[in-house]
Write a protein that holds these residues in place. Structure first.
Motif, short mmCIF file in Angstrom:
data_model
loop_
_atom_site.label_atom_id
_atom_site.label_comp_id
_atom_site.label_asym_id
_atom_site.label_seq_id
_atom_site.Cartn_x
_atom_site.Cartn_y
_atom_site.Cartn_z
N ARG A 119 -37.89 -38.48 -4.10
CA ARG A 119 -37.18 -39.38 -5.14
C ARG A 119 -37.20 -38.82 -6.47
O ARG A 119 -38.36 -38.79 -7.09
N VAL A 120 -36.29 -38.57 -7.01
CA VAL A 120 -35.92 -38.23 -8.75
C VAL A 120 -35.62 -39.41 -9.29
O VAL A 120 -34.43 -39.93 -8.95
N ARG A 121 -36.23 -39.76 -10.23
CA ARG A 121 -35.85 -40.96 -11.14
C ARG A 121 -34.91 -40.53 -11.91
O ARG A 121 -34.92 -39.51 -12.76
N ILE A 122 -33.73 -41.44 -12.23
CA ILE A 122 -32.68 -40.95 -13.39
C ILE A 122 -33.09 -41.67 -14.51
O ILE A 122 -33.04 -43.13 -14.52
N LYS A 123 -33.29 -41.22 -15.82
CA LYS A 123 -33.50 -41.83 -16.93
C LYS A 123 -32.19 -42.59 -17.53
O LYS A 123 -32.32 -43.89 -17.58
N GLU A 124 -31.35 -42.15 -17.41
CA GLU A 124 -29.95 -42.71 -18.04
C GLU A 124 -29.13 -41.66 -17.91
O GLU A 124 -28.93 -40.47 -17.63
N CYS A 125 -27.74 -42.37 -17.87
CA CYS A 125 -26.63 -41.43 -17.98
C CYS A 125 -25.70 -42.37 -19.39
O CYS A 125 -25.45 -43.32 -19.45
N HIS A 126 -25.20 -41.10 -20.11
CA HIS A 126 -24.50 -41.64 -21.31
C HIS A 126 -23.42 -40.70 -21.73
O HIS A 126 -23.19 -39.53 -21.43
N LEU A 127 -22.51 -41.43 -22.28
CA LEU A 127 -21.04 -40.95 -22.27
C LEU A 127 -21.02 -40.42 -23.71
O LEU A 127 -21.50 -41.01 -24.76
N GLU A 128 -20.31 -39.26 -24.10
CA GLU A 128 -20.12 -38.61 -25.42
C GLU A 128 -18.85 -37.69 -25.35
O GLU A 128 -18.36 -37.38 -24.40
N GLU A 129 -18.64 -37.08 -26.59
CA GLU A 129 -17.62 -36.26 -26.59
C GLU A 129 -18.20 -34.73 -26.63
O GLU A 129 -19.12 -34.52 -27.23
N ASP A 130 -17.38 -33.83 -26.13
CA ASP A 130 -17.83 -32.36 -26.08
C ASP A 130 -17.41 -31.72 -27.46
O ASP A 130 -16.66 -32.35 -27.99
N ALA A 131 -17.96 -30.53 -27.80
CA ALA A 131 -17.70 -30.00 -28.77
C ALA A 131 -16.42 -28.91 -28.60
O ALA A 131 -16.32 -28.56 -27.28
N GLY A 132 -16.07 -28.11 -29.53
CA GLY A 132 -15.25 -26.99 -29.43
C GLY A 132 -15.91 -25.95 -28.83
O GLY A 132 -17.11 -26.02 -28.39
N LYS A 133 -15.20 -24.75 -28.63
CA LYS A 133 -15.90 -23.65 -28.01
C LYS A 133 -15.65 -22.39 -29.14
O LYS A 133 -14.72 -22.26 -29.66
N MET A 134 -16.79 -21.64 -29.53
CA MET A 134 -16.69 -20.48 -30.25
C MET A 134 -16.60 -19.28 -29.24
O MET A 134 -17.44 -19.11 -28.42
N ILE A 135 -15.75 -18.33 -29.92
CA ILE A 135 -15.60 -17.15 -29.11
C ILE A 135 -16.02 -16.15 -29.92
O ILE A 135 -15.31 -15.85 -30.97
N HIS A 136 -17.15 -15.46 -29.68
CA HIS A 136 -17.71 -14.46 -30.48
C HIS A 136 -16.91 -13.15 -30.49
O HIS A 136 -16.84 -12.51 -29.11
N SER A 137 -16.42 -12.56 -31.33
CA SER A 137 -15.73 -11.31 -31.04
C SER A 137 -15.96 -10.17 -32.26
O SER A 137 -15.62 -10.25 -33.27
N GLY A 138 -16.91 -9.37 -32.07
CA GLY A 138 -17.10 -8.16 -32.93
C GLY A 138 -18.10 -8.90 -33.82
O GLY A 138 -19.00 -9.86 -33.46
N THR A 139 -17.69 -8.79 -35.27
CA THR A 139 -18.61 -9.47 -36.21
C THR A 139 -17.99 -10.61 -36.38
O THR A 139 -18.40 -11.51 -37.35
N ALA A 140 -17.09 -11.16 -36.06
CA ALA A 140 -16.17 -12.53 -36.21
C ALA A 140 -16.23 -13.38 -35.10
O ALA A 140 -16.64 -13.04 -34.10
N SER A 141 -16.27 -14.82 -35.48
CA SER A 141 -16.30 -15.84 -34.40
C SER A 141 -14.67 -16.55 -34.62
O SER A 141 -14.47 -17.10 -35.57
N LEU A 142 -14.33 -16.88 -33.36
CA LEU A 142 -13.18 -17.62 -33.38
C LEU A 142 -13.48 -18.90 -32.55
O LEU A 142 -14.40 -19.18 -32.00
N LEU A 143 -12.55 -19.86 -33.19
CA LEU A 143 -12.88 -21.34 -32.75
C LEU A 143 -11.70 -21.88 -31.96
O LEU A 143 -10.53 -21.71 -32.44
#
Ligand code: ADP
Ligand code: ZN
Ligand code: MG
Length: 498
Positions: A119-143
């Motif tokens: 039996r594995v106890r579940i401490k909690e479940c909580h709702l939140e929003e996800d963040a965006g996504k970073m895409i790394h391309s060479g020396t720059a990062s795209l969002l």
């Protein structure tokens, strides 16, 4: 040295709501970057977030399925930190009043040769929003902010697991559960379900050790590998008299090892405070009833029921219950076979064999996932009719397979196809006798050989040759002669001439 290990998981799942958790933007994977955004999820000044009730409902469905209780009041906090993929500089999450609290999951099964029951106890479940996504391309990062604000449910366990195998089984079981509930597609590669694994070791009886967190594991296999690697690494550390550093590490799948990422921040660093723009949510009776109504029988109890009710073995039950749609298909087919007077367990056995071999093969061939079996042209009723005909000896196994092919291609009932093609089994002794005589005329020598084998007491050879002759009779009748009657007649013919 022997150590005791402690594993706790934090699993994030994307909820399948049509829109995001605090605004009306589309929630979807793979759209053109930055097309599903608005001032709310981009955190412009003066905007007002509002709670998507579907996110709350789905979150509560998961919570209840994990035996958590839903508190009378649940609210949101701001978790503050800077990251380029989060324009508001805080994430709306839950801290003091998660929507699901203090549940448990019973792990049961075999993984990596380990028999697991825990039996594995579940401490909690909580709702939140996800963040965006970073895409790394060479020396720059795209969002790409399409993902910013997508409904995310975090499920946190107590540190009750001890091996990578147990943690992997937990993830697999949870994945099945959320897919059964229809609240998450469970696609780990696309990040719809991802896990952070916490692990510490200590001398037996000394309680929890200093934990290391392995972040962003995107396959259940990596969860197992990463944890077992960490348990080993930490053991070597303690053996050498060193202390484990509390830190966050990443699994490097190319080098099969965990590597340091950063030292971990504490809860107080986030300066959680109640989100002032979203009212406290007090679930009323109507809401709670709607959650209960949306619940389904979960995979684990369903598997157990399939074993006791239908007589499946545990491997069959496991495979059939892999996808809810397939388990539904199975039960419907058995019930349809019952309407035709078939005994339940015998029908179930026939149907499960078809499902796990021929039908599985056809689904794969036609590119239909097992989850899509609900739209399969060989409907449960059609399979049931075929199984019924087979069990009553009205069609041969070979012609039954051809019937399935035709039923799929023509989208028609097996019974109609069998009639039309003249594939009904021939049971008329006179007709079969005629075919046996035809075969005798051509294969007389083989009949002699069978006789010789019987006289010599060579049972194996006589059986093999008889099977060959039965095959010839089937050939002569387009696979329609009842093989049992044909075999009997061949036997009598030989006996008569002995
Ligand atoms: P944090 O505040 O660092 O996020 P939490 O108390 O929220 O820590 O726990 C996060 C996860 O880590 C939970 O799944 C919990 O079971 C697990 N965990 C906490 N302490 C330990 C420990 N000492 N060893 C192993 N796992 C732990
Ligand atoms: Zn938005
Ligand atoms: Mg935490």
């Amino acid at each position: 040295m022997q150590y005791q290990s402690f594993i706790g998981l934090e699993v994030h799942i994307h909820l399948l709501t049509k829109t995001k958790v605090f605004c009306g933007c589309r929630s979807a994977f793979g759209d053109e970057p930055n097309t599903n955004i608005c001032p709310v999820c981009m955190g412009y000044p003066g905007v007002l977030p509002s709670l998507n009730i579907e996110s709350m409902r789905m979150g509560c469905m998961v919570a209840k399925s994990l035996n958590c209780h839903i508190p009378e009041k649940t609210w949101f906090e701001r978790k503050q930190y800077f990251y380029p993929d989060m324009t508001k500089n805080y994430q709306i999450s839950q801290f003091a009043s998660p929507l699901g609290q203090e549940g448990y999951v019973d792990l049961e099964g075999v993984n990596g040769g380990q028999q697991i029951k825990k039996r594995v106890r579940i401490k909690e479940c909580h709702l939140e929003e996800d963040a965006g996504k970073m895409i790394h391309s060479g020396t720059a990062s795209l969002l790409d902010y399409n993902r910013a604000g997508v409904s995310l449910l975090e499920i946190v366990t107590e540190p009750d697991m001890e091996t990578g195998e147990e943690a992997e089984l937990f993830i697999q079981q949870l994945r099945r559960t959320v897919r059964y509930l229809g609240v998450c597609d469970g696609n780990m590669e696309e990040g719809s379900l991802r896990a952070d694994a916490n692990v510490s070791i200590n001398l037996p009886g000394k309680g929890l050790g200093r934990k290391v967190e392995i972040k962003n594991l995107n396959s259940s296999r990596f969860v197992r590998l990463g944890l077992n690697y960490e348990i080993q690494r930490q053991g070597e550390f303690l053996d050498a008299g060193k202390t484990v550093v509390q830190e966050t590490r990443l699994w490097n799948e190319n080098r099969d090892q965990t590597e340091p990422m950063r030292t971990k921040e504490n809860a107080q660093d986030y300066r959680y405070f109640p989100e002032p723009d979203i009212p406290v949510f007090a679930p009323d009776a109507e809401f709670l009833a709607s959650v209960d109504k949306a619940l389904v029988e979960l995979p684990a109890p369903r598997m157990k029921r399939f074993i006791s009710e239908y007589g499946l073995n545990s491997e069959q039950a496991d495979l059939v219950c892999e996808e809810k749609a397939q388990a539904d298909y199975f039960e419907e087919a058995v019930s349809e076979a019952g309407k035709r007077g078939m005994e339940k367990k015998s029908a179930a056995l026939h149907i499960v064999n078809w499902l796990l071999s021929d039908i599985k093969h056809l689904l794969n061939r036609d590119g239909i996932a097992q989850a899509g079996i609900g739209n399969f042209k060989l409907t449960p009723a059609r399979l049931a009719s075929l199984v019924d005909l087979l069990s009553r000896g009205q069609v041969s196994g070979k012609n039954a397979k051809q019937t399935v092919e035709a039923a799929l291609k023509e989208d028609r009932d097996p019974e109609v196809i069998i009639k039309e093609k003249g594939w009904e089994l021939i049971t008329d002794p006179a007709l079969i006798a005629k075919a046996v005589q035809e075969v005798y005329a051509k294969e007389g020598a083989v009949f002699e050989d069978v006789r010789a084998a019987i006289t010599a007491g060579n049972e194996k050879r006589s059986q093999t040759l008889t099977a060959f002759l039965v095959g010839k009779v089937l050939q002569a009748t387009n696979g329609r002669a009842d093989p049992k009657i044909a075999g009997e007649q061949i036997g009598e013919l030989i006996k008569g001439s002995v």
